[in-house]
Scaffold this active site. Structure first.
Site, short mmCIF file in Angstrom:
data_model
loop_
_atom_site.label_atom_id
_atom_site.label_comp_id
_atom_site.label_asym_id
_atom_site.label_seq_id
_atom_site.Cartn_x
_atom_site.Cartn_y
_atom_site.Cartn_z
N LYS A 180 1.03 -1.11 0.02
CA LYS A 180 0.14 -0.13 0.15
C LYS A 180 0.85 1.14 0.03
O LYS A 180 1.25 1.51 1.07
CB LYS A 180 -0.92 0.01 1.26
CG LYS A 180 -1.99 1.17 1.20
CD LYS A 180 -2.48 1.67 2.38
CE LYS A 180 -1.58 2.47 2.95
NZ LYS A 180 -1.41 3.69 2.11
N GLU A 255 10.36 0.93 10.25
CA GLU A 255 11.36 1.98 9.59
C GLU A 255 10.56 3.12 9.98
O GLU A 255 9.78 3.73 9.07
CB GLU A 255 11.62 1.94 8.08
CG GLU A 255 12.58 0.67 7.90
CD GLU A 255 13.97 0.76 8.25
OE1 GLU A 255 14.77 -0.33 8.50
OE2 GLU A 255 14.35 1.79 9.02
N CYS A 289 13.84 10.95 6.55
CA CYS A 289 13.85 10.41 7.89
C CYS A 289 15.22 10.58 8.67
O CYS A 289 15.30 10.44 9.90
CB CYS A 289 13.50 8.96 7.89
SG CYS A 289 14.58 8.03 6.99
N1 LIG Z 1 12.75 5.07 8.90
C1 LIG Z 1 13.02 5.16 7.71
O1 LIG Z 1 13.29 4.62 6.69
C2 LIG Z 1 11.91 6.14 7.24
C3 LIG Z 1 11.63 6.51 5.91
C4 LIG Z 1 10.91 7.56 5.16
C5 LIG Z 1 10.14 8.16 5.94
N2 LIG Z 1 10.05 7.78 7.47
C6 LIG Z 1 9.02 8.46 8.30
O2 LIG Z 1 7.87 8.42 7.83
C7 LIG Z 1 7.19 9.88 8.23
C8 LIG Z 1 6.68 10.66 6.91
O3 LIG Z 1 5.99 9.73 6.03
P1 LIG Z 1 4.59 9.68 6.04
O4 LIG Z 1 3.77 11.03 6.43
O5 LIG Z 1 4.07 9.10 4.74
O6 LIG Z 1 4.19 8.95 7.27
P2 LIG Z 1 2.70 8.29 7.75
O7 LIG Z 1 2.98 7.35 8.98
O8 LIG Z 1 1.81 9.23 8.12
O9 LIG Z 1 2.42 7.17 6.68
C9 LIG Z 1 3.19 6.21 5.99
C10 LIG Z 1 2.11 5.28 5.54
O10 LIG Z 1 1.20 4.63 6.37
C11 LIG Z 1 0.13 4.92 5.82
N3 LIG Z 1 -0.88 4.74 7.02
C12 LIG Z 1 -1.25 5.97 7.83
N4 LIG Z 1 -2.10 5.62 8.74
C13 LIG Z 1 -2.25 4.36 8.69
C14 LIG Z 1 -3.00 3.12 9.41
N5 LIG Z 1 -3.69 3.64 10.52
N6 LIG Z 1 -2.75 2.05 9.13
C15 LIG Z 1 -2.02 1.69 8.04
N7 LIG Z 1 -1.60 2.52 7.38
C16 LIG Z 1 -1.36 3.77 7.67
C17 LIG Z 1 0.00 6.02 5.09
O11 LIG Z 1 -1.09 6.19 4.09
C18 LIG Z 1 1.22 5.73 4.44
O12 LIG Z 1 1.24 4.98 3.39
C19 LIG Z 1 8.27 10.57 9.04
O13 LIG Z 1 8.06 10.29 10.42
C20 LIG Z 1 9.62 9.85 8.34
O14 LIG Z 1 10.71 10.12 9.56
C21 LIG Z 1 10.94 7.03 8.00
O1 LIG Z 2 13.45 9.04 4.26
C1 LIG Z 2 13.89 8.11 4.67
C2 LIG Z 2 14.87 7.34 3.51
O2 LIG Z 2 15.24 6.13 3.99
C3 LIG Z 2 15.92 8.17 3.23
S1 LIG Z 2 17.37 7.35 2.47
O3 LIG Z 2 17.14 7.87 0.98
O4 LIG Z 2 17.21 5.79 2.65
O5 LIG Z 2 18.60 7.79 3.09
#
Ligand SMILES: NC(=O)c1ccc[n+]([C@@H]2O[C@H](COP(=O)([O-])OP(=O)(O)OC[C@H]3O[C@@H](n4cnc5c(N)ncnc54)[C@H](O)[C@@H]3O)[C@@H](O)[C@H]2O)c1
Ligand SMILES: O=C[C@H](O)CS(=O)(=O)O
Length: 485
Positions: A180, A255, A289
């Site tokens: 998804k 993640e 992130c």
């Molecule tokens: N650690 C990593 O590798 C990594 C990488 C990228 C982003 N992030 C984190 O993600 C966040 C930003 O991304 P975002 O705004 O898309 O995050 P988000 O948690 O709002 O959404 C992420 C995904 O989860 C889905 N989602 C939301 N609520 C849900 C639920 N109740 N059940 C199932 N799915 C649900 C969203 O539709 C989306 O597909 C930041 O906190 C960032 O740090 C972490």
């Molecule tokens: O936003 C999080 C991603 O994991 C960043 S990266 O491209 O993997 O460094």
């Protein structure tokens, strides 16, 4: 064959090898963050469609798991080649829905292909053990087998590479998947359905559904046919998913959010530190992130560093992702801009000084000026909250111990960075920082060869490296007797 962006921009879901709409016919608008205009729609699917996708994945798993690792590797290498052959169109699609610069989008698509190629090979090295038996008449085997149907949920900031980090190891291990993508950026995820279909993955091995996050998520988390959930996104949603998977005891990989510190010591190479700071802060307009959330600079170098960082921030080219030379695209939506403005307001109320940027960009919409704030103090919201925007708060510190303590003072533990010319300090600080990823004199460290993942509330499990496939495998102990030995 080279395809155009329209070939990959599918306004349908990919379930069991078919392109379908939502049962209700409902759709979700997809918006170009650079212009605010609608670029298309995707189906608003929910529980029923997700259940069908899971059942298709389960059916496909029975045969997919029996294929050889070499066969799966061959298909994954074809997938890698298809991604790279279409890197330009896939990057254009990514820019259209996410807003990042074309250069960064091309880089993300290239990283996606790299993850696929890496796991094509890692899948052929899923070794087991033949253990010296304590019984003369029995033999002990340890094998590793694919966990089964995987539910994958991905974020909007890296809509392609975050999916690659999941589908790559999952498919290589012999698992099947229901993915998804985020509703803000569904097309880069659906493009994986186009690519997998054209490369020849059997129906049901990869399924991509869009729509109600909670309905799709609930079905993925509670359906007993799903044996693993892999999620990339906010810590808040990650916690929700962990709770919901408990009922069927699924494997989980998380993640999650970050709050990266970036330490600069007096003995650092300041040119290298400033270069690393710009890269670690403003990539994807600060929406990663692993972006630096807090700069901690030692007193002796503080003023020079702030001045240099502000000068570099002001040079960054802000504009639509497809414009030549753009380095900073728009933020994903109005909420993101409002959050950034809130955090800047909180900081200035508490004594912070805006020394670069600080406001919405003249381009309007969700474009925001690359910002630097000096005199940051630990009582500011930056200290504990993920900014997820192009704002660099710079805190001052006196001693090494103070810096490490400040850096660790967060529930997060994803990425951290520090710059020093002292080898002993490098080891002391590297060993003192509680983070999953550490950049020493480097601001960009992500690579497919290394395990990516956080500690504490930044997540569970690793993606990338040889470790990244482990979470898609179950270990089985076999004791064989009756051999007449
Ligand atoms: N650690 C990593 O590798 C990594 C990488 C990228 C982003 N992030 C984190 O993600 C966040 C930003 O991304 P975002 O705004 O898309 O995050 P988000 O948690 O709002 O959404 C992420 C995904 O989860 C889905 N989602 C939301 N609520 C849900 C639920 N109740 N059940 C199932 N799915 C649900 C969203 O539709 C989306 O597909 C930041 O906190 C960032 O740090 C972490
Ligand atoms: O936003 C999080 C991603 O994991 C960043 S990266 O491209 O993997 O460094």
């Amino acid at each position: 064959m080279l395809q155009k962006i329209s070939h990959f921009m599918r306004q349908a879901n990919f379930i069991d090898g078919d392109w379908v709409g939502a049962d209700s016919g409902a759709t979700i608008d997809v918006v170009n963050p650079a212009t605010g205009s609608a670029i298309g729609t995707v189906p608003r699917c929910g529980e029923a469609e997700t259940r069908r996708a899971i059942e298709a994945a389960k059916r496909a798993f029975h045969s997919w798991k029996k294929t050889s690792a070499d066969h799966r590797a061959k298909l994954l290498r074809k997938l890698h080649d298809a991604i790279m052959d279409n890197q330009k169109a896939l990057a254009e699609l990514l820019v259209l829905e996410q807003g990042k610069s074309f250069a960064e989008a091309k880089g993300e698509v290239g990283m996606s292909a790299a993850y696929v190629l890496w796991y094509a090979e890692e899948g052929r090295r899923v070794y087991g053990d033949l253990v010296p038996s304590p019984w003369a008449d029995r033999r002990i085997l340890v094998t590793r087998e694919p966990v089964g149907v995987v539910g994958a949920v991905t974020p909007w900031n890296f809509p392609s590479s975050m999916l690659a980090r999941k589908l790559g190891p999952a498919l290589a291990a012999g698992c099947t998947a229901v993915a998804k993508p985020a509703s803000q950026t569904p097309y880069s995820g659906l493009a994986w359905g186009v690519l997998c279909e054209e490369v020849g993955f059997p129906n049901g091995v990869v399924n991509i559904v869009t729509g109600s996050a909670s309905e799709i998520g609930d079905e993925l988390c509670t359906n007993p046919l799903v044996r693993k959930i892999t999620f990339t996104g906010s810590t808040e949603v990650g916690k929700t998913l962990i709770r919901k998977t408990a009922g069927t005891v699924k494997k989980v990989s998380m993640e999650l959010g970050g709050n990266a510190p970036f330490l600069v010591f007096d003995d650092a190479d300041i040119d290298r530190a400033v270069e690393g700071a710009v890269a670690a802060k403003y990539r994807n307009s600060g929406q990663t992130c692993v972006c630096t959330n807090r700069f901690f600079v030692q007193a002796g170098i503080y003023d020079r560093f702030v001045e240099r960082l502000a000068a570099e921030a002001e040079k960054l080219r802000v504009g639509p992702g497809m414009d030549e030379g753009t380095q900073q695209g728009p933020l994903i939506d109005d909420n993101a801009v409002a959050k950034v403005e809130e955090l800047i307001g909180d900081a200035t109320k508490k004594g912070g000084k805006v020394v670069a940027g600080g406001a919405r960009h003249a381009l309007g919409g969700t474009f925001f000026q690359p910002t630097v704030i000096s005199d940051a103090t630990p009582d500011m919201r930056f200290m504990q909250e993920e900014i997820f925007g192009p704002v660099a708060p710079v805190f001052r510190f006196e001693t090494e111990e103070e810096a490490v303590s400040l850096a660790n003072d967060t529930v997060y533990g994803l990425a951290c960075y520090f710059y020093t010319g002292d080898l002993g300090r490098a080891f002391r600080v590297m060993e003192g920082l509680r983070y999953g990823l550490v950049g020493v004199n480097e601001g960009i460290i992500t690579t497919v060869e290394a395990p990516f993942g956080g500690l504490k509330e930044s997540g569970l499990g690793k993606e990338g490296g040889h470790q990244g496939i482990d979470d898609y495998l179950d270990t089985k102990y076999v004791c064989i007797g009756g051999l007449g030995l």
